[in-house]
Design a protein around this motif. Structure first.
Motif, short mmCIF file in Angstrom:
data_model
loop_
_atom_site.label_atom_id
_atom_site.label_comp_id
_atom_site.label_asym_id
_atom_site.label_seq_id
_atom_site.Cartn_x
_atom_site.Cartn_y
_atom_site.Cartn_z
N ILE A 1 0.86 -1.18 0.00
CA ILE A 1 0.00 0.00 0.00
C ILE A 1 0.89 1.23 0.00
CG2 ILE A 1 -1.75 1.33 1.26
CD1 ILE A 1 -2.73 -1.27 2.50
N VAL B 1 0.92 5.69 -0.22
CA VAL B 1 0.13 6.91 -0.10
C VAL B 1 1.02 8.12 -0.38
CG1 VAL B 1 -1.30 8.35 1.42
CG2 VAL B 1 -1.34 5.86 1.67
N GLY C 1 -0.50 10.28 5.86
CA GLY C 1 -0.38 9.10 5.01
C GLY C 1 -0.81 7.83 5.72
N VAL D 1 -4.58 7.88 5.89
CA VAL D 1 -5.19 7.54 4.60
C VAL D 1 -5.08 6.04 4.32
CG1 VAL D 1 -4.95 7.83 2.09
CG2 VAL D 1 -4.86 9.83 3.60
N ALA D 2 -3.94 5.45 4.65
CA ALA D 2 -3.77 4.01 4.44
C ALA D 2 -4.80 3.22 5.24
CB ALA D 2 -2.36 3.59 4.86
N ARG E 1 -8.93 4.79 3.97
CA ARG E 1 -9.32 4.72 2.56
C ARG E 1 -10.32 5.81 2.15
NH1 ARG E 1 -8.96 -1.25 0.69
NH2 ARG E 1 -10.02 -0.37 -1.10
N ARG F 1 -3.96 7.12 -2.88
CA ARG F 1 -3.67 5.85 -2.20
C ARG F 1 -3.73 4.73 -3.22
NH1 ARG F 1 -6.39 1.44 0.04
NH2 ARG F 1 -5.83 0.82 2.18
N GLN G 1 -3.42 0.57 -3.54
CA GLN G 1 -3.31 -0.73 -2.89
C GLN G 1 -3.07 -1.78 -3.95
OE1 GLN G 1 -6.03 -1.59 0.24
NE2 GLN G 1 -5.75 -3.80 0.14
#
Length: 309
Positions: free
Chosen positions: A167, A169, A190, A193-194, A197, A278, A280
């Motif tokens: 992942i 960001v 960051g 955000v990880a 989402r 982001r 993934q």
């Protein structure tokens, strides 16, 4: 002739990152000599690459690279997680991320760029890797953020090595360059955000189609209460505010204290959060399930182990 066992095929695959059929062919060609088999795989022609292009590639790595006021993030896919542990593949992902800092987000422009230390393009380097490693690979997507003054911070989760993981960001913070702690704040955002989402930076950036679907669902749920339309409208607006708190980054509760809003945390720092993204690994790609032990055994021509009872 040496016996080509499933364990030997698996060992070569882990060392080379190559596909199982190619590993078996290499071991047969070299009479089971592991080192010679690795060299055999490296010398393979490029014709093998074309055979891999139709296969699903949902594994690989997310890579990030940064420079003052700019950062880039890339997703490079392969078919199996074995390849992510291959040093050649890792170096390729790192290089593509660095090239993106100069080239931008256009994947085709990145592919056309000269691969450092060679006389050929990034696309040609990728083709060589497909032929050598034996799996389909592709540069799936790229994101580049920049600020006039401030930082673009990076965060990588499930890290394989610095700058590479599952992942990634990017967080763009505009602020006076002398602002203390800006890089740390960016990294904290960051991490947030990880974990959460978010789908949009601010309310005005929410996808109108997604908002319309949410409003329709909430309206139907509210009508089930039997209340009049005026009350239903108020109920829906209240729930839409909760929806914004779930999907809008600046409206979310700061995961690091569970109380503050992201907007308040950033504002208190004196910075302005102007963008994020982001990635993934493999999101949105339909993966094919497989029994790896059975696949190795079938390739090597041996009976797979019985499952434990």
């Amino acid at each position: 002739m040496a016996e080509i066992t499933a364990a030997l095929v698996k060992d070569l695959r882990e060392k080379s990152g190559a596909g199982m059929m190619d590993c078996k062919k290499a071991l047969i060609a070299t009479d089971g000599d592991l080192d010679a088999a690795i060299d055999w795989l490296r010398k393979k022609g490029l014709s093998a690459a074309a055979k891999k292009s139709g296969r699903v590639a949902a594994e690989g790595l997310i890579g990030v690279a940064s420079a003052p006021q700019i950062a880039a993030m890339v997703e490079v896919n392969a078919e199996t997680d074995f390849v992510a542990r291959n040093e050649t593949f890792q170096e390729f992902v790192e290089t593509v991320a660095r090239i993106a800092l100069e080239t931008g987000e256009d994947v085709e422009a990145i592919k056309a760029a000269t691969f450092p230390g060679t006389q050929h393009s990034v696309a040609e380097q990728l083709t060589q890797m497909v032929a050598t490693i034996g799996e389909n690979m592709n540069i799936r997507r790229v994101r580049v953020l920049r600020v006039k003054s401030g930082v673009v911070a990076t965060y990588v989760h499930k890290v394989l090595k610095p700058g590479l993981g599952q992942i990634g960001v990017l967080v763009a913070l505009e602020a006076p360059s002398e602002l203390d702690g800006l890089e740390m704040l960016g990294r904290q955002v960051g991490m947030h955000v990880a974990a959460t989402r978010p789908e949009a930076l601010e309310v005005d950036a929410v996808d109108p189609a997604a908002l319309a679907r949410e409003r329709e669902v909430l309206s139907e749920q509210a009508r089930a209460s039997g209340k009049n339309e005026a009350i239903i409208a108020k109920m829906v607006e209240g729930r839409i505010r909760k929806y914004y708190e779930e999907v809008v980054l600046l409206e979310q509760v700061w995961v690091h204290d569970g109380e503050s809003r992201v907007r308040a945390v950033v504002s208190k720092s004196g910075a302005n959060l102007i963008g994020f993204d982001r990635f993934q690994l493999g999101e949105g790609i339909e993966k094919q399930a497989s029994d790896f032990a059975a696949e190795v055994a079938a390739t090597a021509g041996v009976k797979p182990p019985e499952p434990e009872k």
